[in-house]
Design an enzyme around this catalytic site. Structure first.
Site, short mmCIF file in Angstrom:
data_model
loop_
_atom_site.label_atom_id
_atom_site.label_comp_id
_atom_site.label_asym_id
_atom_site.label_seq_id
_atom_site.Cartn_x
_atom_site.Cartn_y
_atom_site.Cartn_z
N GLY A 198 0.83 -1.20 0.00
CA GLY A 198 0.00 0.00 0.00
C GLY A 198 0.86 1.24 0.00
N GLY A 248 0.11 9.32 1.25
CA GLY A 248 0.87 10.55 1.26
C GLY A 248 2.09 10.50 2.17
N LYS A 283 8.24 -0.18 5.84
CA LYS A 283 7.64 1.13 5.55
C LYS A 283 8.75 2.12 5.23
CE LYS A 283 4.02 2.39 7.72
NZ LYS A 283 2.97 2.84 8.67
N ASP A 341 -3.14 9.87 15.56
CA ASP A 341 -3.89 9.53 14.34
C ASP A 341 -4.63 8.21 14.53
OD1 ASP A 341 -4.86 9.94 11.78
OD2 ASP A 341 -3.10 9.09 10.79
N PRO A 372 -9.81 3.72 12.32
CA PRO A 372 -9.97 2.29 12.02
C PRO A 372 -8.87 1.71 11.15
CG PRO A 372 -12.08 3.41 11.88
CD PRO A 372 -11.05 4.49 12.05
#
Length: 317
Positions: free
Chosen positions: A24, A27, A46, A140, A143
């Site tokens: 995935g 931004g 990441k 932040d 879900p």
């Protein structure tokens, strides 16, 4: 088709990780499935995209927050194994949780059963209480940052510190910038308050709980700015109106956590967890009910950066 970023990642850390498919992107980061060569374990890798990684403020904050998060060892926090900058690539490796996000679960099955919602919220509150006790505020909670393990069903929280990495850099040049996901953002965060604490995470988790139980968000708006204004100045419909079978004490526990002023919420995430599991605990601890906040009409806060695109995996960006 060649992926220039993946090629750059492979060139920088290919001796340490076998970089696999992209899971995935958004931004703030791009995530790949990878295999750590030495330890032979699969991880979620990441990395910051070049447009962010070249900014020293973002890169340094990203690494500091990742290193701080790596100290969090809790059953409901996704472990961070390592974080570094190599060959101009800022990256972190974390556990790959096989399953789906809570966001994906809600999109697939709708609102949750009352007992399941109570359990999931309590597990996340437990993770947040632990993080807050170690000086880490998520900023932040939403879900898509709550992962559900496929085998056990337990909730685990991910993505500590990523929002703060961007926030620190933007604050150097812009006053009153709001960083986070508008639908879940606390009033103080929406107003760009630099001094947010664990109670901002409590508010965001209460928004998640409201959505879990009712099947809808507390507020509906056509833009990020309009959403932030509603968080600051409007009171959501009572949970009882949308789902009467929710126990009154559970609804009240969530609605207190949605108070506009941090001081009117539960004292901390640990208390919030206790009242979620046993709402009578609030009275037993001598915590008086919070008064309903009066709506206000503040100046419109600036619009935050656009949300990241939906991921096709459980990894959060």
């Amino acid at each position: 088709m060649s992926d220039p970023l993946r090629d750059r990642v492979v060139a920088a850390i290919g001796d340490r990780f076998e970089v696999g498919e992209e899971l995935g992107r958004g931004g703030m980061s791009v995530v790949y499935r990878a295999r750590e060569v030495r330890l032979r374990r699969t991880v979620a890798l990441k990395v910051l995209p070049p447009e962010l990684a070249f900014r020293s403020g973002v890169r340094e904050r990203f690494l500091r927050e990742a290193q701080t998060s790596a100290q969090l060892q809790h059953p409901h926090v996704v472990p961070v194994y390592a974080a570094d900058e190599t060959g101009g690539v800022a990256w972190l490796a974390m556990a790959l949780v096989e399953g789906e996000t809570l966001g994906q679960r809600m999109a697939r099955v709708g609102r949750a059963g009352i007992d399941e919602a109570r359990r999931l919220l309590a597990e996340v509150a437990d993770a947040l209480a632990y993080a807050h006790a170690h000086g880490v505020v998520h900023r932040d909670v939403k879900p898509d940052n709550i992962l559900l393990d496929r085998e056990s069903g337990r909730a685990v929280v991910t993505d500590f510190g990523i929002a703060r990495a961007a926030e620190e850099e933007l604050r150097l040049t812009v006053t009153g910038v709001a960083i986070g996901s508008p639908a879940y953002m606390s009033p103080e965060q929406a107003m760009g308050d630099a001094g947010v604490d664990g109670r901002t995470d409590q508010y965001a988790l209460a928004v998640v709980g409201y959505q879990l139980l009712t099947g809808q968000l507390p507020f509906d708006a056509a833009s990020a700015t309009a959403m932030l204004i509603k968080h600051v100045g409007e009171t959501p419909r009572p949970i009882a109106e949308l789902r009467p079978e929710v126990p009154a004490a559970l609804a009240q526990a969530l609605e207190r956590a949605l108070a506009k002023k941090p001081a009117d919420r539960w004292p901390d995430a640990a208390t919030f967890r206790r009242v979620l599991l046993d709402p009578r605990a609030g009275e037993a601890m001598g915590v008086p009910a919070a008064a309903s906040p009066a709506p206000a009409t503040p100046p419109p806060p600036p619009a935050p950066p656009a949300d990241a695109k939906s991921d096709r995996s459980h990894v959060v960006l």
